[in-house]
Design an enzyme around this catalytic site. Structure first.
Site, mmCIF file in Angstrom:
data_model
loop_
_atom_site.group_PDB
_atom_site.id
_atom_site.type_symbol
_atom_site.label_atom_id
_atom_site.label_comp_id
_atom_site.label_asym_id
_atom_site.label_seq_id
_atom_site.Cartn_x
_atom_site.Cartn_y
_atom_site.Cartn_z
ATOM 1 N N ALA A 109 0.793 -1.223 0.000
ATOM 2 C CA ALA A 109 0.000 0.000 0.000
ATOM 3 C C ALA A 109 0.828 1.277 0.000
ATOM 4 C CB ALA A 109 -0.969 0.007 1.170
ATOM 5 N N CYS A 110 0.231 2.338 -0.587
ATOM 6 C CA CYS A 110 0.912 3.630 -0.675
ATOM 7 C C CYS A 110 1.189 4.206 0.709
ATOM 8 C CB CYS A 110 0.048 4.614 -1.455
ATOM 9 S SG CYS A 110 -0.383 4.077 -3.119
ATOM 10 N N GLY A 111 2.215 5.026 0.776
ATOM 11 C CA GLY A 111 2.514 5.764 1.994
ATOM 12 C C GLY A 111 2.214 7.234 1.774
ATOM 13 N N TYR A 321 2.320 2.890 -4.541
ATOM 14 C CA TYR A 321 2.354 1.444 -4.757
ATOM 15 C C TYR A 321 1.327 1.157 -5.845
ATOM 16 C CZ TYR A 321 2.342 -3.574 -3.685
ATOM 17 O OH TYR A 321 2.438 -4.942 -3.757
#
Length: 466
Positions: A109-111, A321
């Protein structure tokens, strides 16, 4: 420049924020969502059959054939059947320390995150800290097969006028009029001839809209830090400075820049290089530095971000991501308004509904020019990019940021005890607008800024992104 209101406590559900523990800098707001909505490593487990289960199965199979139709397909070894196992001991209810291995194993997952000064004081420390926090998010993003080309990373800040004024003076342009100047961060085609043609289109559109192009600034970059795959598609990156003469209000200036960008995009669609032209931002308030880069590479790639006179009172940072779209330079985040973590599960329906309403959507602020800003969606872009476009349309049409996000991504408000009892007007708001805009369902987290307001909202806790 209009004063920032940071942070805004929005009615959007579960706003997540935390002040820094640093007593020497109590005005700093630091929000980091690096641990939200991870995807665990999954391993296959061996399923064994206990002796007690075998015994029970044997007794079931020994019943009369007439009463046991499964006997023809069920065969159990009856020769070495163990006695039933003793009952398990009672569970140990004593509290135990958390297994850190399980926590550390979370991935995916994106941050996203942001840092803001609550007193609206710009500083390079905000930018520096945001880049440092972004560097800690490398494990949140994806990387190419060359192990060096990131899915994307980026930073949104207010416009660093001091930095741009210094450049303008060196070019003989003079200091910019901050109220009436728009700054565009543009990805151009790699080919210099095509880039020149794209610039001509941009200048002509600005001119016919009554805007004056003050200058072009090649953005200084360090190409040696770019991964092999990312470098193959790396665009020419330049900034354009335009003077908006006929508008005085900030919202009207932003709306005029929005119309110009939409007209440029429409004109570019008929060109061979149309897909290679992209505006990261075109605004009087904010600017976006991003690319198909890893977290720690963003600062090294853009020399501007290393400059001490690059100052901002806030910064939104993002590490991508990529899941349902291939990584591309324009799809890195933040977008023009949003930094997004999650997936829009309803994206196809959302795009279809937006397209079906294009002919009927009208607002007095456009003065009959609605047709010139269509289409509102782009099926070639990512779900995050389309959500950003929808939010931009609502805000440029006169909605507040809070209203726009609540309309697009409503919380789970039905039978919500707190909302029903304490805030019935919020329930009425959602009920009214659900007939005008279908929910863009799926975001786990949204960060937003228009340069005047910054909103952080955690949405749909039931959704685990990626």
């Amino acid at each position: 420049m209009a004063s920032l209101q940071l942070p805004l406590i929005s009615p959007i559900p579960q706003l997540v924020h935390a002040t820094t523990p640093d007593s020497a800098n109590k005005s700093l707001l630091f929000v980091d969502f690096v641990g939200l909505y991870c995807k665990s490593k999954r391993t296959r487990r061996r399923i064994g059959v206990t002796s007690s289960f075998s015994s029970s199965l044997s007794r079931f199979a020994n019943k009369k054939k007439s009463s046991c139709p499964v006997n023809a397909t069920l065969s159990v070894d009856r020769r070495n059947i163990s006695p039933p196992s003793p009952p398990p001991p009672p569970p140990d209810l004593k509290p135990k320390v958390a297994n850190l291995e399980d926590i550390i194993s979370e991935r995916g997952a994106c941050g996203v995150g942001f840092i803001a000064n609550l007193e609206n004081k710009p500083s390079h420390a905000i930018v520096k800290d945001a880049l440092s926090a972004l560097g800690c998010m490398e494990h949140r993003g994806g990387c190419g097969a060359d192990n060096d080309s990131g899915d994307g990373s980026g930073l949104m800040t207010s416009i660093p006028w001091e930095l741009f004024d210094k450049w303008a003076e060196s070019e003989g342009i003079g200091s910019f009029d901050k109220l009436h100047t728009g700054v565009g961060m543009i990805f151009f085609p790699q080919d210099d001839i095509l880039m020149k043609e794209a610039k001509e289109v941009i200048v002509n559109i600005f001119k016919q809209e009554g805007l004056e192009v003050l200058g072009w600034r090649p953005v200084p970059v360090n190409t040696s830090v770019v991964g092999f795959n990312a470098k193959e598609t790396m665009p020419n990156i330049e900034q354009v400075f335009v003077r908006v003469i006929k508008e005085e209000n900030v919202d009207d200036i932003e709306r005029e820049l929005y119309i110009c960008r939409k007209l440029i995009e429409r004109a570019a669609n008929s060109k061979s290089w149309g897909d290679e032209l992209y505006f990261c931002s075109l605004s009087n308030q904010t600017i976006v530095y991003k690319g198909m880069l890893r977290s720690e590479v963003l600062r090294l790639f853009y020399y501007d971000l290393q400059n001490d006179i690059y100052k901002s009172p806030f910064a939104i940072y993002h590490r991508r991501y990529s899941t349902n779209t291939s990584p591309r330079w324009p799809l890195a985040q933040p977008m023009r308004f949003l930094g997004h973590n999650g997936e829009i599960n309803t994206i196809q329906g959302n795009l279809n509904w937006m397209q079906s309403r294009e002919a009927s959507l009208k607002s007095s602020v456009w003065h009959g020019r609605e047709n010139e800003i269509r289409p509102y969606g782009n099926p070639k872009a990512s779900d995050s990019a389309n959500l950003d476009r929808a939010a931009e349309l609502l805000i440029r049409s006169g909605r507040t940021p809070e209203q726009a996000l609540m309309i697009l991504v409503p919380e789970a408000y039905k039978n919500h005890p707190t909302l029903t009892i304490k805030y019935p007007e919020v329930v009425d708001f959602y009920d009214y607008y659900k007939g005008q805009m279908e929910a863009w369902d799926g975001p786990a987290l949204l960060l937003f800024s228009d340069g005047k307001t910054t909103i952080s909202s955690m949405l749909h806790p039931r959704c685990v992104s990626h």
